[in-house]
Design an enzyme around this catalytic site. Structure first.
Site, PDB file in Angstrom:
ATOM      1  N   CYS A  94      -5.453  -8.926   3.189  1.00  0.00           N
ATOM      2  CA  CYS A  94      -4.691  -8.597   1.895  1.00  0.00           C
ATOM      3  C   CYS A  94      -4.107  -7.243   1.758  1.00  0.00           C
ATOM      4  CB  CYS A  94      -6.169  -8.662   1.015  1.00  0.00           C
ATOM      5  SG  CYS A  94      -5.492  -8.963  -0.716  1.00  0.00           S
ATOM      6  N   ARG A 128      -2.595 -12.072 -11.752  1.00  0.00           N
ATOM      7  CA  ARG A 128      -3.312 -11.774 -10.482  1.00  0.00           C
ATOM      8  C   ARG A 128      -3.546 -13.222  -9.942  1.00  0.00           C
ATOM      9  NH1 ARG A 128      -4.513  -7.014  -9.012  1.00  0.00           N
ATOM     10  NH2 ARG A 128      -5.783  -7.813  -7.230  1.00  0.00           N
ATOM     11  N   HIS A 194     -10.081 -13.091   1.801  1.00  0.00           N
ATOM     12  CA  HIS A 194     -11.300 -12.143   1.909  1.00  0.00           C
ATOM     13  C   HIS A 194     -12.616 -13.125   1.956  1.00  0.00           C
ATOM     14  CE1 HIS A 194      -9.529  -8.442  -0.001  1.00  0.00           C
ATOM     15  NE2 HIS A 194      -8.863  -9.076  -0.507  1.00  0.00           N
TER      16      HIS A 194
HETATM   17  N1  GLN Z   1      -3.731  -4.143  -4.232  1.00  0.00           N
HETATM   18  C1  GLN Z   1      -3.168  -5.434  -3.509  1.00  0.00           C
HETATM   19  C2  GLN Z   1      -2.724  -6.522  -4.600  1.00  0.00           C
HETATM   20  O1  GLN Z   1      -3.480  -6.442  -5.705  1.00  0.00           O
HETATM   21  C3  GLN Z   1      -4.067  -6.151  -2.620  1.00  0.00           C
HETATM   22  C4  GLN Z   1      -5.223  -6.437  -2.944  1.00  0.00           C
HETATM   23  C5  GLN Z   1      -6.413  -6.632  -2.120  1.00  0.00           C
HETATM   24  O2  GLN Z   1      -6.530  -6.055  -0.913  1.00  0.00           O
HETATM   25  N2  GLN Z   1      -7.409  -7.578  -2.455  1.00  0.00           N
HETATM   26  O3  GLN Z   1      -1.918  -7.284  -4.281  1.00  0.00           O
END
Ligand code: GLN
Length: 242
Positions: A94, A128, A194
């Site tokens: 990520c 998101r 993740h």
């Molecule tokens: N901050 C980055 C995003 O929102 C990566 C998020 C993360 O590592 N889960 O895309």
């Protein structure tokens, strides 16, 4: 036999238990009688990757990615580039994955100029991309099916010459549009997964370990383990995802 593992930025990039990937790699080596030497490289530490076999970088929130920018550009980028071109195995999740690209523009317009190691860039959106998801790795990345958890606003676009890690079977992946997940370049494996990703995807973990062992020792094999618990977790999540 042994593998030396470098865990970069455990102090700022460790969302959703990404450090569990280090524990998984260590255990799957130790259960086979192979030593696993792990060194952490937090912000401010000197990065020298000669002698390391594997690098892991976890995920983080936008502000954590901004926090590490100065540190990243004080020699770490050059060291990473040299190691990647020398074939080191690198797993980046990520935010750590986004860091391998040329830049990440956060949803509120902040631009993080990253390492440029891989031909990709990321632009944050308001929506998101969150949830359990599943993808099929390419044959060159081991061909396993991976089930994981994603939570990112970043939409990652791969350059025309860069292979994805895999094809999305359920969920969003890199950007929720082109059906691709992650990136694969030499022995670099970038993913949005993740979870941590490795414990319930033992075949993928062993692919990374075997790649590193073969690079170090010329040839290697990993004796099969009893993965019944890991595969039960994998299958349960697969059933939930689709
Ligand atoms: N901050 C980055 C995003 O929102 C990566 C998020 C993360 O590592 N889960 O895309």
């Amino acid at each position: 036999m042994e593998l030396k593992i470098c865990h970069m930025y455990p102090d700022v990039l460790n969302l959703y238990g990404d450090t569990g990937n280090i524990i998984c790699m260590k255990k799957r080596l130790q259960w086979r009688g192979i030593d696993a030497l792990v060194e952490t490289k937090p912000i401010g530490s000197k990065l020298e990757l000669a002698g390391f076999d594997l690098v892991f970088i976890g995920g983080g929130q936008d502000f954590e990615q901004e926090v590490l920018l100065d540190d990243l550009h004080r020699g770490k980028t050059d060291e990473l580039r040299a190691a990647v071109e020398d074939g080191i195995v690198l797993l980046a999740v990520c935010g750590g994955y986004q860091m391998l690209g040329s830049y990440y523009e956060t949803y509120d317009g902040k631009r993080c100029d990253f390492t440029g190691l891989l031909d990709l860039y990321t632009v944050g959106g308001v929506k998101r991309m969150i949830g359990n998801y599943k993808f099929q790795c390419t044959d060159s990345a081991g061909g396993s099916t991976i089930v994981g958890f994603e939570n990112h606003s970043g939409r990652t676009m791969l350059g025309s010459g860069l292979e994805p890690l895999g094809k999305v079977l359920a969920g969003y992946g890199n950007n929720g549009e082109d059906g691709m997940e992650g990136a694969h370049y030499r022995n670099v494996f970038g993913t949005y997964s993740h979870g941590p990703v490795l414990p319930k995807n033992p075949e993928f973990c062993d692919h990374l370990l075997l790649t590193a062992l073969k690079r170090k020792y010329g040839s290697a094999e990993l004796v099969p383990l009893d993965d019944s618990a890991e595969l039960a977790a994998h299958d349960e999540m697969c059933a939930r995802v689709i």
